[in-house]
Motif scaffolding. Structure first.
Motif, PDB file in Angstrom:
ATOM      1  N   ARG A 165       0.645  -1.257  -0.018  1.00 34.80           N
ATOM      2  CA  ARG A 165       0.176   0.019  -0.105  1.00 34.80           C
ATOM      3  C   ARG A 165       0.951   1.238  -0.158  1.00 34.80           C
ATOM      4  O   ARG A 165       0.515   2.399  -0.696  1.00 34.80           O
ATOM      5  CB  ARG A 165      -0.913  -0.011   1.218  1.00 34.80           C
ATOM      6  CG  ARG A 165      -1.854  -1.102   0.923  1.00 34.80           C
ATOM      7  CD  ARG A 165      -3.062  -1.054   1.951  1.00 34.80           C
ATOM      8  NE  ARG A 165      -3.985  -2.127   1.654  1.00 34.80           N
ATOM      9  CZ  ARG A 165      -4.873  -2.645   2.348  1.00 34.80           C
ATOM     10  NH1 ARG A 165      -5.041  -2.073   3.708  1.00 34.80           N
ATOM     11  NH2 ARG A 165      -5.512  -3.711   1.983  1.00 34.80           N
ATOM     12  N   THR A 168       2.331   1.912  -3.524  1.00 33.01           N
ATOM     13  CA  THR A 168       1.023   2.284  -4.404  1.00 33.01           C
ATOM     14  C   THR A 168       0.807   3.990  -4.040  1.00 33.01           C
ATOM     15  O   THR A 168       0.794   4.741  -4.835  1.00 33.01           O
ATOM     16  CB  THR A 168      -0.395   1.870  -3.930  1.00 33.01           C
ATOM     17  OG1 THR A 168      -0.222   0.610  -4.197  1.00 33.01           O
ATOM     18  CG2 THR A 168      -1.507   2.247  -4.835  1.00 33.01           C
ATOM     19  N   LEU A 169       1.046   4.180  -2.709  1.00 38.24           N
ATOM     20  CA  LEU A 169       0.897   5.642  -2.220  1.00 38.24           C
ATOM     21  C   LEU A 169       2.155   6.471  -2.772  1.00 38.24           C
ATOM     22  O   LEU A 169       1.873   7.771  -3.350  1.00 38.24           O
ATOM     23  CB  LEU A 169       1.022   5.645  -0.775  1.00 38.24           C
ATOM     24  CG  LEU A 169       0.977   6.913  -0.043  1.00 38.24           C
ATOM     25  CD1 LEU A 169      -0.290   7.941  -0.433  1.00 38.24           C
ATOM     26  CD2 LEU A 169       1.037   6.893   1.515  1.00 38.24           C
ATOM     27  N   LEU A 172       1.581   7.342  -6.411  1.00 37.67           N
ATOM     28  CA  LEU A 172       0.602   8.314  -6.460  1.00 37.67           C
ATOM     29  C   LEU A 172       1.030   9.664  -6.173  1.00 37.67           C
ATOM     30  O   LEU A 172       0.790  10.741  -6.781  1.00 37.67           O
ATOM     31  CB  LEU A 172      -0.809   7.995  -5.450  1.00 37.67           C
ATOM     32  CG  LEU A 172      -1.627   6.705  -6.058  1.00 37.67           C
ATOM     33  CD1 LEU A 172      -2.693   6.486  -4.956  1.00 37.67           C
ATOM     34  CD2 LEU A 172      -2.482   7.151  -7.296  1.00 37.67           C
ATOM     35  N   LYS A 175       3.044  11.032  -8.937  1.00 37.32           N
ATOM     36  CA  LYS A 175       2.284  11.565  -9.932  1.00 37.32           C
ATOM     37  C   LYS A 175       1.612  12.845  -9.901  1.00 37.32           C
ATOM     38  O   LYS A 175       1.653  13.816 -10.448  1.00 37.32           O
ATOM     39  CB  LYS A 175       1.137  10.469 -10.409  1.00 37.32           C
ATOM     40  CG  LYS A 175       1.431   9.394 -10.988  1.00 37.32           C
ATOM     41  CD  LYS A 175       0.405   8.500 -11.538  1.00 37.32           C
ATOM     42  CE  LYS A 175       0.764   7.125 -12.073  1.00 37.32           C
ATOM     43  NZ  LYS A 175      -0.453   6.314 -11.964  1.00 37.32           N
ATOM     44  N   GLY A 176       1.238  12.887  -8.511  1.00 30.39           N
ATOM     45  CA  GLY A 176       0.659  14.443  -7.927  1.00 30.39           C
ATOM     46  C   GLY A 176       1.594  15.276  -7.930  1.00 30.39           C
ATOM     47  O   GLY A 176       1.241  16.485  -8.324  1.00 30.39           O
ATOM     48  N   ASP A 180      -0.865  15.707 -11.447  1.00 30.40           N
ATOM     49  CA  ASP A 180      -1.745  14.983 -11.587  1.00 30.40           C
ATOM     50  C   ASP A 180      -2.789  14.831 -10.538  1.00 30.40           C
ATOM     51  O   ASP A 180      -2.739  14.279  -9.541  1.00 30.40           O
ATOM     52  CB  ASP A 180      -1.244  13.398 -11.724  1.00 30.40           C
ATOM     53  CG  ASP A 180      -2.575  12.449 -12.202  1.00 30.40           C
ATOM     54  OD1 ASP A 180      -3.457  12.697 -11.931  1.00 30.40           O
ATOM     55  OD2 ASP A 180      -2.221  11.421 -12.786  1.00 30.40           O
ATOM     56  N   ALA A 183      -4.461  11.663  -9.190  1.00 28.47           N
ATOM     57  CA  ALA A 183      -3.800  10.917  -8.540  1.00 28.47           C
ATOM     58  C   ALA A 183      -3.512  11.501  -6.897  1.00 28.47           C
ATOM     59  O   ALA A 183      -3.433  10.582  -6.107  1.00 28.47           O
ATOM     60  CB  ALA A 183      -2.371  10.747  -8.973  1.00 28.47           C
ATOM     61  N   MET A 184      -3.733  12.626  -6.779  1.00 28.71           N
ATOM     62  CA  MET A 184      -3.418  13.174  -5.416  1.00 28.71           C
ATOM     63  C   MET A 184      -5.005  12.957  -4.566  1.00 28.71           C
ATOM     64  O   MET A 184      -4.747  12.645  -3.297  1.00 28.71           O
ATOM     65  CB  MET A 184      -3.414  14.553  -5.410  1.00 28.71           C
ATOM     66  CG  MET A 184      -1.973  15.191  -5.803  1.00 28.71           C
ATOM     67  SD  MET A 184      -0.625  14.307  -4.798  1.00 28.71           S
ATOM     68  CE  MET A 184      -1.034  14.929  -3.140  1.00 28.71           C
ATOM     69  N   GLU A 185      -5.938  13.246  -5.378  1.00 26.70           N
ATOM     70  CA  GLU A 185      -7.192  12.689  -4.781  1.00 26.70           C
ATOM     71  C   GLU A 185      -7.297  11.089  -4.015  1.00 26.70           C
ATOM     72  O   GLU A 185      -7.725  10.815  -3.012  1.00 26.70           O
ATOM     73  CB  GLU A 185      -8.312  12.649  -5.598  1.00 26.70           C
ATOM     74  CG  GLU A 185      -8.910  14.092  -5.987  1.00 26.70           C
ATOM     75  CD  GLU A 185      -9.660  14.853  -4.534  1.00 26.70           C
ATOM     76  OE1 GLU A 185     -10.171  13.810  -4.036  1.00 26.70           O
ATOM     77  OE2 GLU A 185      -9.995  15.874  -4.670  1.00 26.70           O
ATOM     78  N   GLU A 186      -6.578  10.298  -5.019  1.00 20.42           N
ATOM     79  CA  GLU A 186      -6.529   8.901  -4.715  1.00 20.42           C
ATOM     80  C   GLU A 186      -5.460   8.507  -3.574  1.00 20.42           C
ATOM     81  O   GLU A 186      -5.885   8.115  -2.527  1.00 20.42           O
ATOM     82  CB  GLU A 186      -6.044   7.890  -5.892  1.00 20.42           C
ATOM     83  CG  GLU A 186      -5.794   6.544  -5.825  1.00 20.42           C
ATOM     84  CD  GLU A 186      -7.140   5.891  -5.426  1.00 20.42           C
ATOM     85  OE1 GLU A 186      -7.206   4.825  -4.813  1.00 20.42           O
ATOM     86  OE2 GLU A 186      -8.144   6.459  -5.636  1.00 20.42           O
ATOM     87  N   ALA A 187      -4.393   9.487  -3.522  1.00 18.05           N
ATOM     88  CA  ALA A 187      -3.367   9.318  -2.214  1.00 18.05           C
ATOM     89  C   ALA A 187      -4.053   9.742  -1.109  1.00 18.05           C
ATOM     90  O   ALA A 187      -3.747   8.980  -0.158  1.00 18.05           O
ATOM     91  CB  ALA A 187      -2.213  10.240  -2.775  1.00 18.05           C
TER      92      ALA A 187
END
Length: 262
Positions: A165, A168-169, A172, A175-176, A180, A183-187
């Motif tokens: 995890r 993955t973070l 992200l 990318k952020g 992106d 990607a920041m929202e997902e992070a």
């Protein structure tokens, strides 16, 4: 028992926390129906009667408070436990308890045992008097070691997935950093779930450090500017918590976070 008939709606979008809590509460004799979104919860409520609902503060597409506000139109008296990593100030607490009729505000990360105690209190009014002690001793089943083992297994499994995890973070955030926004929202979502769930599985240090990172990433939600130096520092602190030789709850993890945040 009277309790075994109690049916709960558990609205929480983090699958890991759902697994842990459902396993624990079912063992306690509750019938638990999980839902991961407001839409799923609406379906559950239309299809069966429930005795209480546990609602997370941050759902996909809407807040828990908005869901409860909507719920009150059709079920004004349904007991609701509200679980959130935020909402710690008095004004929010008042909004939830007075205006939305929330029975209890539960702060994340919580242990499943705490949730069980709050549910006991919630239903205590309707409980029949306990049987005499002698009767209890005759009927008392042997403690179930299998159950403790299955919870330990869930916890170990969660711990084993933490490095993945974090990778993955990290991707992200990379990318952020290059603009992106998705990607920041997902992070932010990954960090929010870590903060709310890791502690429930016993990884209190990971949860506290993820909470510190969530605070640093808050501008993602408010449209502010990120302090990338702080993001990096707290991410490294989180990495340290996850890559400890043995991933077990630490003593006084707050000190590590304070040191990392300078």
């Amino acid at each position: 028992t009277a309790r075994s008939a109690k049916t709960l709606l558990f609205l929480e979008d983090d699958r890991d926390l759902q697994t842990l809590v459902c396993t624990f509460l079912r063992e306690k004799g509750y019938q638990v129906t999980p839902a991961r979104s407001a839409a799923e919860a609406r379906e559950v409520l239309q299809s069966k009667p429930v005795d209480a609902a546990i609602v997370d503060g941050l759902l996909p597409g809407m807040t828990g408070a908005d869901f409860i506000r909507e719920l009150r139109k059709t079920k004004p008296d349904l007991p609701v436990l509200f679980a959130s990593a935020f909402w710690k100030d008095l004004k929010s607490h008042e909004l939830l308890t007075r205006q939305l009729g929330v029975a209890r505000v539960v702060h994340k990360p919580y242990r499943p045992e705490e949730l069980a105690v709050w549910l006991e209190q919630l239903f205590a009014v309707a409980q029949p008097p306990p049987p005499p002690q002698e009767a209890l001793e005759e009927d008392a089943p042997e403690p179930v070691d299998d159950f403790a083992a299955s919870l330990a297994l869930l916890s170990a499994d969660y711990g084993a997935k933490l490095p993945e995890r974090l990778a993955t973070l990290q991707a992200l955030l990379g990318k952020g950093r290059h603009g992106d926004a998705a990607a920041m929202e997902e992070a932010y979502s990954v960090v929010h779930k870590l903060h709310g769930t890791a502690g429930s599985y016993g990884f209190r240090d990971v949860s506290i450090t993820a909470g510190a990172l969530e605070d640093v990433l808050r501008p993602v939600k408010t449209g502010g500017t990120l302090d990338w130096a702080r993001v990096d520092a707290v991410f490294r602190a989180l990495e340290d918590r996850v890559t400890l030789p043995v991933l077990t709850p630490e003593l006084e993890p707050e000190e590590a976070v304070v040191a990392a945040m300078g």
